[in-house]
Design a protein around this motif. Structure first.
Motif, short mmCIF file in Angstrom:
data_model
loop_
_atom_site.label_atom_id
_atom_site.label_comp_id
_atom_site.label_asym_id
_atom_site.label_seq_id
_atom_site.Cartn_x
_atom_site.Cartn_y
_atom_site.Cartn_z
N THR A 72 -6.29 -5.18 -21.52
CA THR A 72 -6.96 -4.10 -20.88
C THR A 72 -5.59 -3.90 -19.76
OG1 THR A 72 -8.30 -5.40 -19.68
CG2 THR A 72 -9.39 -4.53 -21.82
N ASP A 73 -5.20 -3.28 -20.20
CA ASP A 73 -3.43 -2.57 -19.04
C ASP A 73 -3.22 -1.44 -19.95
OD1 ASP A 73 -1.38 -1.88 -17.66
OD2 ASP A 73 -1.33 -4.13 -18.37
N ARG A 74 -3.47 -0.53 -18.95
CA ARG A 74 -2.69 0.78 -19.09
C ARG A 74 -1.32 1.05 -19.42
NH1 ARG A 74 -6.13 4.41 -20.73
NH2 ARG A 74 -4.19 6.45 -19.98
N SER A 75 -0.58 -0.16 -19.21
CA SER A 75 1.08 -0.98 -19.52
C SER A 75 1.07 -1.22 -21.17
CB SER A 75 1.57 -1.27 -18.71
OG SER A 75 1.36 -1.95 -18.77
N VAL A 76 0.22 -1.23 -21.62
CA VAL A 76 0.42 -1.92 -23.37
C VAL A 76 -0.55 -1.17 -24.12
CG1 VAL A 76 -0.99 -3.66 -24.45
CG2 VAL A 76 -0.44 -4.23 -22.27
N SER A 77 -0.32 -0.70 -25.18
CA SER A 77 0.27 -0.22 -26.47
C SER A 77 -0.86 -0.34 -26.84
CB SER A 77 1.08 0.22 -26.90
OG SER A 77 1.71 0.72 -26.28
N GLY A 78 -1.69 0.08 -27.45
CA GLY A 78 -2.82 0.32 -28.14
C GLY A 78 -2.93 -0.70 -29.24
N HIS A 79 -2.16 -0.99 -30.00
CA HIS A 79 -1.26 -1.80 -30.83
C HIS A 79 -0.14 -2.35 -30.23
CE1 HIS A 79 -4.92 -0.27 -33.23
NE2 HIS A 79 -4.78 -1.45 -33.76
N HIS A 80 0.33 -3.26 -30.10
CA HIS A 80 1.65 -3.44 -28.75
C HIS A 80 2.67 -4.06 -29.93
CE1 HIS A 80 3.59 -3.34 -25.04
NE2 HIS A 80 4.26 -4.21 -25.53
N ALA A 81 2.11 -5.25 -30.29
CA ALA A 81 2.64 -6.39 -30.56
C ALA A 81 2.33 -7.68 -31.80
CB ALA A 81 3.07 -7.06 -30.18
N ARG A 82 2.46 -8.43 -32.20
CA ARG A 82 1.75 -9.45 -33.13
C ARG A 82 3.11 -10.02 -32.99
NH1 ARG A 82 2.56 -9.63 -39.88
NH2 ARG A 82 4.75 -8.98 -40.17
N TYR B 262 7.19 -16.50 -35.09
CA TYR B 262 7.40 -14.98 -35.34
C TYR B 262 6.70 -13.76 -33.49
CZ TYR B 262 9.90 -16.25 -39.06
OH TYR B 262 11.10 -16.57 -39.91
N ILE B 263 7.75 -12.84 -32.59
CA ILE B 263 7.07 -11.59 -32.08
C ILE B 263 7.47 -11.08 -32.40
CG2 ILE B 263 8.46 -11.93 -30.09
CD1 ILE B 263 4.72 -11.32 -29.56
N GLU B 264 6.80 -9.68 -32.80
CA GLU B 264 6.95 -8.29 -33.15
C GLU B 264 6.61 -7.53 -32.81
OE1 GLU B 264 7.37 -5.82 -37.83
OE2 GLU B 264 5.89 -7.55 -37.25
N ASP B 265 7.04 -6.50 -32.39
CA ASP B 265 6.93 -5.51 -31.05
C ASP B 265 7.18 -4.21 -32.40
OD1 ASP B 265 6.76 -3.60 -28.24
OD2 ASP B 265 8.05 -2.29 -30.00
N LEU B 266 5.39 -3.04 -32.52
CA LEU B 266 5.10 -2.63 -32.92
C LEU B 266 5.17 -1.10 -32.62
CD1 LEU B 266 1.43 -4.32 -33.87
CD2 LEU B 266 3.54 -4.24 -34.54
N ASP B 267 6.33 -1.37 -32.15
CA ASP B 267 6.83 -0.03 -31.88
C ASP B 267 5.97 1.13 -30.26
OD1 ASP B 267 9.03 0.83 -32.93
OD2 ASP B 267 7.45 1.21 -35.02
N SER B 268 6.30 -0.43 -29.52
CA SER B 268 5.12 0.10 -28.20
C SER B 268 5.84 0.81 -27.44
CB SER B 268 5.07 -0.91 -27.80
OG SER B 268 5.80 -1.88 -26.96
N THR B 269 5.49 1.23 -26.48
CA THR B 269 5.51 2.40 -25.62
C THR B 269 6.97 1.69 -24.59
OG1 THR B 269 3.76 4.37 -25.85
CG2 THR B 269 5.37 4.12 -23.61
N ASN B 270 5.92 0.13 -23.95
CA ASN B 270 6.75 0.15 -23.13
C ASN B 270 7.50 -1.32 -23.50
OD1 ASN B 270 5.82 2.21 -21.19
ND2 ASN B 270 4.28 0.97 -21.00
N GLY B 271 7.52 -1.62 -24.46
CA GLY B 271 8.21 -2.56 -25.35
C GLY B 271 7.77 -4.11 -25.07
#
Length: 103
Positions: free
Chosen positions: A36-46, A55-64
């Motif tokens: 619950t942080d506004r700097s984290v996207s709804g579906h940020h990573a997995r 592995y860590i994968e970014d899911l096209d998040s806004t802030n990376g």
């Protein structure tokens, strides 16, 4: 680890053992780990594990998604690595030191 399982955290520091399968991280309630942080996207990573490799994968998040302070799209994670999503940090520990720490 089943992706459908939810993790509820009550403290600032959390621990979770990685295993086969995927764990979704993000602000939306339907993630395995809800941040619950506004700097984290709804579906940020997995984080996903195949055999003995995670592995860590970014899911096209806004802030990376950052691994050891470098922005990544998809990368293998190793003991000692630090993952940052918004204001939250995940420290990867060795398998014999699992679970990893999440805060």
């Amino acid at each position: 680890m089943e992706a459908a399982k939810k993790y509820a955290f009550e403290k600032d520091i959390h621990e979770l053992k990685l295993g086969p399968g995927a764990i979704s991280l993000g602000r939306s309630d339907n993630n395995d780990i809800n941040i619950t942080d506004r700097s984290v996207s709804g579906h940020h990573a997995r984080i996903f594990t195949y055999f003995n490799t995670s592995y860590i994968e970014d899911l096209d998040s806004t802030n990376g998604t950052f691994l050891n302070d470098k922005r990544i799209h998809k990368h293998i994670i190793h003991p000692g690595d630090t993952i940052r999503l918004g204001n939250h940090t995940i420290k990867i520990t060795a398998k014999d030191e699992w679970p990893f720490r999440y805060r």
